[in-house]
Write a protein that holds these residues in place. Sequence first.
Motif, PDB file in Angstrom:
ATOM      1  N   HIS A  50       2.574   1.604  -3.416  1.00  0.00           N
ATOM      2  CA  HIS A  50       1.552   2.215  -4.371  1.00  0.00           C
ATOM      3  C   HIS A  50       1.258   3.678  -4.305  1.00  0.00           C
ATOM      4  O   HIS A  50       1.117   4.495  -5.254  1.00  0.00           O
ATOM      5  N   PHE A  51       0.921   4.356  -2.949  1.00  0.00           N
ATOM      6  CA  PHE A  51       0.771   5.583  -2.743  1.00  0.00           C
ATOM      7  C   PHE A  51       1.981   6.379  -2.940  1.00  0.00           C
ATOM      8  O   PHE A  51       1.930   7.457  -3.505  1.00  0.00           O
ATOM      9  N   THR A  85       0.750  -1.087   0.094  1.00  0.00           N
ATOM     10  CA  THR A  85      -0.073  -0.107  -0.025  1.00  0.00           C
ATOM     11  C   THR A  85       0.828   1.280  -0.065  1.00  0.00           C
ATOM     12  O   THR A  85       0.693   2.263  -0.702  1.00  0.00           O
ATOM     13  N   ASP A  86       1.981   1.338   0.845  1.00  0.00           N
ATOM     14  CA  ASP A  86       2.840   2.469   0.942  1.00  0.00           C
ATOM     15  C   ASP A  86       3.422   2.659  -0.442  1.00  0.00           C
ATOM     16  O   ASP A  86       3.502   3.868  -0.908  1.00  0.00           O
TER      17      ASP A  86
END
Length: 190
Positions: free
Chosen positions: A136-137, A133-134
Amino acid sequence: LGYTDIDSIALKKMFLRRMFRLRPAVREHACNRLASQPLNDEYMALSIRRGDKVTEFELVSTVDPYIEKAEAAIQTHFGGRVPTFFVATDDCTVMEEFRQARPNWTFVSECDDVSEANGFVYKDMKYWTEEQTDAHFNKFITEMIGMASAKYWIGVSTTNVSYWIYFMRDARAHDDTYAFVDKKPGVLPW
């Protein structure tokens, strides 16, 4: 705040500049990533959205409309000189498409260091680890800053990202410094 008699577009641009701030560590990470790319003040950004957007809209399925818009912008905004292209995308397979379509052009992207080969699919996020998630963001924020900072930007009107980028662009960036591949020139998507 003294904002009277201002059209809604200008007000949104002002709001983002005054109120929206990236956390310093996130901004620094993104700016360091962009600094590692061979970009200068005279680059063009391309935003390609695929992935799960196909469930909502008919998507632009080839890079050809981007190439056409880029060729026009090269003449109107770059004095005929082909700039470096920063490609922001949720589908990293477009990098090979661009490089095959224009082998003499230079395309750079966060995709060169990560893989989102099938496009972004929102429902899959629930299976991601915190690290995924990190990552990707961090990629996404880097791409947003890269697109907003480009001399010229080409996107598509069917993603909210385009709205963010339009409002994030420099206040001096006139409406002739962007194009949507799915709209007529100078027509805002809203």
